[in-house]
Every structure is written in structure tokens, then in C-alpha cells.
Scaffold this motif. Structure first.
Motif: not given
Lengths: 331, 414
Positions: B68-72, B104-108, B339-343, B348-350
Motif C-alpha cells: 500500500e505504499g510503505g511508510i508514507k 544486520e543493522k536493524v533499526q527496531l 509513520e510518526n517518528a521524526k526520523s 525518535a523511534l523511542l
């Protein structure tokens, strides 16, 4: 004994290997440092078990009990009574040594055969597991979470990944050295005599009770100390890991694959199989669940088929063939 | 060709050498910019049932988000899942998480992560400062760890307490005494502690305990103890395996003198009927028994019913129970976080995780939360409540509690 032992202590290969190992944290990522740390934990545990299982031929499955005392009890002493973990390490090691002596005495007193000894030690391990899971003081089934490792050495903290690696490297080296020392001492000869023919050993005047107890006490105390260090590294004292008979099975497997009764055999087994298991899981675990276990099993079976006495004797034979006649290792 | 020891040995050596050389071999990096989420699941071992049911649902929702377009807000970035199996062992959860973070350098991070695994993982996520969403942990010890699991206190214990008190006060069941029957493992012990306090405070007399040995092959001894104490209610957190053994023992002893209330899998799992068989199932599950659950296909929640239909008809999943819905919910939570994280930086994810808000009535709220889904200060769900169901002879569930989702009143004691 002293000559062989000091020869090892002054060996450039020995110190060179330790020096190369010590710089690994600066070369590898924290994931691979973790794997090496884990391998060193098992080097230490398998080497401590080897004193009883390999040299004296007493297949003890009670070692999870000693590891459990070293880990869960010292963690509980710290968290519930505020006792410093260094002191906890000593207390746990003494308790493990006493329990080890009791088990060895029972073995002697009731003239247990090999199978009975295995079952008795397994029963001790199971009892330990039930006690830990049901006793709130030891964290029950939930386990215990240790305070964050801030590197305060006096509080038995080593500063996380790198510090834990060096601490385990030192401990693993000590356990291997104890093996070298015992193997080349009168105690080592007595233990091998007991292993090969207990009745003959008794007939020629070997004090069976004394040497069985000595071997078990040393082995139990070392396993307990490694348990304390391991739980400090993990931070979480998990009863299902630390006092589970599964950990003993792993130790026996590593010692057997590496070379039972050899000073360096258990270390070799652990250094090969722990990274293999971890990396196989990392690479294959998400592809097809359980595939890594399957491949791991095939490797272990292959090794046992190719070289039933373990990898170390095989390497020694290959080395001897390449270099010409050489002195075979003691086992 | 005959297989000699030498060829056998060479083959084994090759298998040995590959993984050991792995750290020194650098792989080619992916060129396409994506958001990498590490998922540590228990795909094998004793806890595999959770993830084997949940992972396909999670992957389906992630694929749908990408389609559906990923993280807009991140320019349509696609989510890439990096999977790992911890073999149901907490120490390996920590090891796999470390691999996902450093290699694997995952972000979450996310995954099954039950409470023991959460504790083992705590030093790793603290050290790497990686925001993590556990699907099932009952607590959190790290500022970076959030969980969708039921809190032991205001989740499991509160819901069971509230239901027992509702039976007594609203439906006039004669409940004065209780026996605590719970699986004797970490979650069972923890929730039991809170539940005992709450029941006592509400005037229920605890007349005994029947801790279920999770390694036992038979729970007859526990049921005999329950029968001898004859409490008005038997209550506690029970695993599916212990539940099956307990219900079998109850059937064999033909005991119907108490009301059995418990959660979650041991009372509410759809597999109970299969394992017990229809005859035993009908005799014990449909009589004087209520099960706590976070999911029931019959609950009056439109979004829950929709996702069940979608997972069954579109994703073609075979097994759709609480696990599947919980994992699907985790995927939607992570979508909102991204979606809501500023970066895509850790802090920011936290922040975005702290501020997750899926209100009641939202089509992306799949689990039963009358007040919506938000995290409290302790990083556990603000609303930790669940539902209670009763079984019908047709092997269906009817929600009986709370009243917001209830289809029918609880069946009277018989």
C-alpha cells in the motif's frame, strides 16, 4: 608434574594463543565477541567436568547443580541479602564442593556402577532444578535480574562485552591449566587408574574414596565459579538455562567430541561446536526452523564416526604423520 | 562411490569451516533503501506455538503495508523483515538480537519475547539503545522495551479478579472461597501473587493452592487436591499443556463442584477441543468453566472480526487464534511508530513508541481494548484488560466479559 606444567606455562604457543584471543574484542563485532565469550564459558565448564568425567571416568550429570549454585545462589545472595558477588562466588563454590564430596562419598559408599552413578547425579540435578524453580529466594521460575554491569570490579562487574570476554578468557585458561596440572600429577595417574580399572586400582593401594572426592570437589568448585561468572555476563539468572540438565549434556558433548580425558580436548570441542551451533542458528534459524539443529547433529555424528576418541587425538595423529614420530598426548 | 572415513571427515570439515569463517567474509550490502526490522521469534523449541501461529500474520500485515505504499512519512520506504529463531531459549534471544543489531543493522526489534526472554534481552537493548516491541512479555525492565503482552498485575490478575467478582456481584454466583490453580512457571507464579492479593482484598478466602508442575505428565494429583478442598472457584493462569492435563483429570474424576476460571491458553485455546477430543471437551469445557483470552472471533469488535476474515480468506492462514491477532496488532503498532517518528534514529523511534495511540474503534485496533491501545509510563499497555469466554457444545466461544464485548451472560453453575 611440575616439569610438564611449567613447560606449558612457559610455552610461547600457550601465551601467543592467549594474546591473540585477548585482542579479538578489538577485531570482531559484539555478536562474534559474544559467541567467543560463550565458547569460553563452555571451555571452562567442559574442562572442569573433564576432571571427573574424562580423567576419573565418572559420568556426572550433576554439574548443572554446581553451575546453578554458582549462578542462582550467588545472584540471590546479592539481590536478596546484599552480599557482594565476590563473596557469593566463594560461598557458592564451597557449597558446591561440599555437595560434590557428598555425591562422591555416596558413589563410594554404595559401590555404584557407572549407570547408577549417572542416574544418581541426574537425580541430584533434577532436585536442584525443582528447588530453584519453587523457591522464591532463588527467584523461582521467574529467575533473577542482576543490576546493570557498570564495570565496578569490586562488585564483580567487568564492564559488559569486552570485560566479560577477558574475564571468561582468564577463567577458561585457569580451568585448562588445572586440567594440565592434574593430568601430569600423581592425582591424574590415580584418577586414570580408577577410570580404567577401579578394582585393580584398589588392589594396588590407590585410595579410591580420597581421589574420587578430590576430583569431584575440584570439578564442582570450578563449575560453580564459572556459573557465577556466567550469570554476571548474562545479567539474567535464568533457571531453565543455568540449572537445567541440558547444560550438562552440552558440556559432556563438547568434552566427548573434543577428546575425553585430554587436557585440551574439552576446550577444543567447545571452541568448535559452540560457534558452529550459534552461527548455524544465526544463518539458518529463520530459513527453516530446526534446520540448524539437524546440521549440527550431522556434524556431531560425523565427528564421532570419523574419530570416536575425539578430535584432539585425530589432530595429534595428523600432526604426528606430518612431523614424523611424536609423543602421543596423555589421556 | 564408497564413503570412507576420510571423505566423511572432509564433508564434515567443510560444514564446520563455513560458519566459523563467516565473520571474516563480508557480504554484499543491499542497495535499496529500506527500514529494517529485526524479528526474534521462538520458531522452534517449547514456545514455538506462539510464533508459528503469529509470524505468518505479522508478515502478511507487513507485506500489505509495503504493497500500500510503505511508510508514507518516510518517502514510501518499505519495511524489510530480518528473521531470527531463538529456539525458545532466553539466552539465545539475547544472542540473536545482538546479531540482528550488529550484523544486520536493524533499526527496531520485535518478536515473541516472553518475559524470561525480555529479561535476557534487557542488557542488549540497553547497550545498543534499540527500541523494541515485545509481542508477549508481561513486563519491561528497559527504557527501550515496550510490550503488548498482558501485565501480570493489571492484565492477567486484574482481569481474572474482575471477572470472579463480577460473577459474584453481578450474576449472583455463590463465590466465597478460591483455590489457586496455576502453571508453576514464571508467568503463572507472578500473576498468582497479584491475584491472591486482589481476591483477598475483595473478600474471597483463599483456601489452598494447586501449583501445576509444568513437567508433569498428569494433573490428577492437583485435581484430587482441588476436589478435596471443594472451593467455589478455581482460578489461575494455565498453559495449554497443563490445561489439557487438568481438564482430562477433571473428566476422569467427574468433578463439577467448583467453577473453573482461568487464562489464557489452558482455558481458551482453540486447540483444546482437538487435544481433549469432543467427548471430554463437551463434558468439561462447556460446564462451569470460563476462559480468559485477548481474542475471540465472536467478540463484538468489528475490526477484530475483519482481521480474522482477512487472515483466513486473503492471507489463507490455517491457524487464526490469539497469537495471530496479537502479532498482526504488533505490525500495526510498528507501522504507526515508523509513520510518526521524526526520523529513524533510535531516540525518535523511542519517542514514537511512547506516544503510540490506536483509539477504540480504529480499524487497525485488532485486540479487545475498550479504551484503545496506548503504552503507560512502565511501557506496558495502559489498558491491560482481556475478555472471558465460555464454550458452547458446538466448540464455539461466547464472550461473557467485559460487558462492552459480551455476547451472552455467563452460563449458570450446574
Amino acid at each position: 608434574m611440575r616439569e610438564e606444567f611449567y613447560k606449558t606455562l612457559s610455552s610461547p604457543i600457550w601465551w601467543g594463543t592467549l594474546a591473540i584471543a585477548a585482542i579479538m574484542p578489538f577485531v570482531l563485532s559484539s555478536y562474534y565477541v559474544h559467541i567467543l565469550t560463550l565458547a569460553l564459558v563452555y571451555v571452562a565448564l567442559a574442562s572442569s567436568w573433564n576432571i571427573v568425567g574424562g580423567m576419573a571416568g565418572q559420568i556426572s550429570l550433576a554439574h548443572s547443580l554446581f553451575i546453578g549454585i554458582g549462578s542462582m545462589f550467588s545472584a540471590a545472595l546479592l539481590l536478596k541479602l546484599g552480599i557482594n558477588m565476590w563473596l557469593g562466588l566463594v560461598i557458592s563454590a564451597v557449597i558446591s564442593g561440599i555437595l560434590g564430596a557428598v555425591i562422591a562419598w555416596i558413589d563410594f559408599r554404595f559401590q555404584l556402577g557407572h549407570l547408577s552413578f549417572v542416574l544418581i547425579t541426574l537425580a541430584f540435578a533434577e532436585m536442584g532444578s525443582i528447588v530453584v524453580e519453587g523457591w522464591d529466594f532463588l527467584g523461582g521460575a521467574s529467575g533473577l535480574l542482576l543490576p546493570k554491569d557498570t564495570g565496578n570490579f569490586l562488585a564483580f562487574q567487568f564492564g559488559g562485552g569486552h570485560g566479560a570476554f577477558w574475564m571468561m578468557l582468564g577463567l577458561a585458561a585457569i580451568c585448562v591449566l588445572v586440567n594440565v596440572a592434574i593430568l601430569n600429577s600423581p592425582l591424574g595417574y590415580y584418577l586414570r587408574t580408577i577410570r580404567d580399572n577401579e578394582k585393580a586400582a584398589q588392589a594396588i593401594g590407590v585410595n579410591i574414596l580420597r581421589y574420587k572426592i578430590t576430583a569431584m570437589v575440584i570439578s564442582a568448585m570450578l563449575a560453580s565459579v564459572v556459573g557465577t561468572a556466567y550469570v554476571r555476563y548474562l545479567t539474567f539468572a535464568d533457571p531453565y538455562l543455568l540449572i537445567s540438565p541440558v547444560i550438562t549434556i552440552e558440556i559432556v558433548l563438547f568434552a566427548t567430541v573434543g577428546g575425553l580425558g585430554r587436557a585440551y580436548g574439552p576446550a577444543l570441542g567447545a571452541l568448535l561446536l559452540v560457534p558452529l551451533g550459534e552461527i548455524l542458528r544465526g544463518k539458518l534459524g529463520s530459513t527453516l526452523p530446526g534446520l540448524h539443529y539437524f546440521i549440527y547433529g550431522i556434524v556431531v555424528i560425523s565427528v564421532i564416526l570419523v574419530t570416536p576418541r575425539g578430535l584432539l587425538p585425530l589432530f595429534e595423529r595428523l600432526w604426528a604423520r606430518w612431523r614424523g614420530p611424536a609423543v602421543a598426548g596423555k589421556s | 562411490m564408497t564413503m570412507t572415513r576420510r571423505t566423511f571427515g572432509l564433508g564434515a570439515s567443510a560444514v564446520l569451516a563455513g560458519p566459523i569463517a563467516a565473520p571474516f567474509i563480508r557480504g554484499a550490502g543491499a542497495a535499496e533503501p529500506t527500514i529494517r526490522i529485526g524479528m526474534v521469534n521462538s520458531m522452534s523449541g517449547g514456545l514455538a506455538a506462539y510464533a508459528q501461529e503469529g509470524q505468518p500474520a505479522f508478515e502478511y500485515i507487513i507485506k500489505k503495508i509495503n504493497a500500500e505504499g510503505g511508510i508514507k512519512s518516510k518517502g514510501g520506504a518499505k519495511i524489510e523483515l530480518v528473521l531470527a529463531d531463538d529456539t525458545s531459549q532466553p539466552a539465545r534471544t539475547a544472542a540473536e538480537a545482538r546479531r540482528l543489531i550488529t550484523e544486520e543493522k536493524v533499526q527496531l526489534l520485535t518478536g515473541t519475547i516472553l518475559s524470561a526472554q525480555m529479561l535476557a534481552l534487557t542488557p542488549v537493548v540497553d547497550e545498543a539503545k534499540i527500541p523494541t516491541l515485545s509481542v508477549w512479555a508481561g513486563g519491561s525492565q528497559s527504557n527501550y522495551m515496550f510490550t503488548l503482552g498482558y501485565p501480570y498485575d493489571r492484565g492477567y490478575a486484574q482481569t481474572m479478579h474482575d471477572f470472579v467478582i463480577s460473577l459474584r456481584d453481578d450474576f449472583k454466583f455463590p463465590i466465597k472461597t478460591a483455590v489457586m490453580a496455576y502453571s508453576n512457571y514464571e508467568a503463572g507464579q507472578q500473576s498468582n501473587k497479584f491475584l491472591v492479593e486482589k481476591l483477598k482484598a475483595s473478600g474471597i478466602q483463599i483456601i489452598g493452592e494447586a501449583a501445576l508442575d509444568i513437567r508433569a505428565q498428569d494433573q490428577t494429583a492437583a485435581m484430587v487436591r482441588i476436589r478435596s478442598l471443594k472451593p467455589d472457584v478455581v482460578v489461575g493462569l494455565v498453559t495449554p499443556r497443563d490445561g489439557i492435563l487438568l481438564h482430562q483429570a477433571r473428566y476422569n474424576l467427574n468433578y463439577h463442584g467448583s467453577i473453573f476460571c482461568g487464562g489464557t491458553g489452558g482455558y481458551s485455546d482453540l486447540s483444546l477441543w482437538k487435544d481433549l477430543g469432543p467427548e471430554i471437551g463437551k463434558a468439561v469445557l462447556t460446564r462451569n468453566l470460563f476462559g480468559m483470552t485477548g481474542f475471540s472471533a465472536g467478540a463484538k469488535i468489528e475490526s477484530m472480526q475483519k482481521i480474522v476474515t482477512e487472515l483466513r480468506d486473503v492471507a489463507k492462514l490455517d491457524k487464526i487464534g490469539q497469537g495471530a491477532v496479537q502479532y498482526a496488532q504488533a505490525a500495526r503498532v510498528l507501522q504507526q511508530v515508523l509513520e510518526n517518528a521524526k526520523s529513524l534514529q533510535s531516540e525518535a523511534l523511542l519517542d514514537a513508541l511512547k506516544n503510540v495511540n490506536i483509539p477504540a474503534g480504529d480499524p487497525n485496533l485488532y485486540i479487545a481494548k475498550p479504551k484503545g491501545l496506548q503504552f503507560a509510563e512502565d511501557r506496558l499497555l495502559k489498558d491491560g484488560s482481556a475478555m472471558f469466554i465460555q464454550w458452547t457444545p458446538e466448540q464455539d466461544q461466547q464472550v461473557v466479559f467485559p460487558k462492552e464485548f459480551a455476547q451472552v451472560p455467563p452460563r449458570p453453575k450446574s
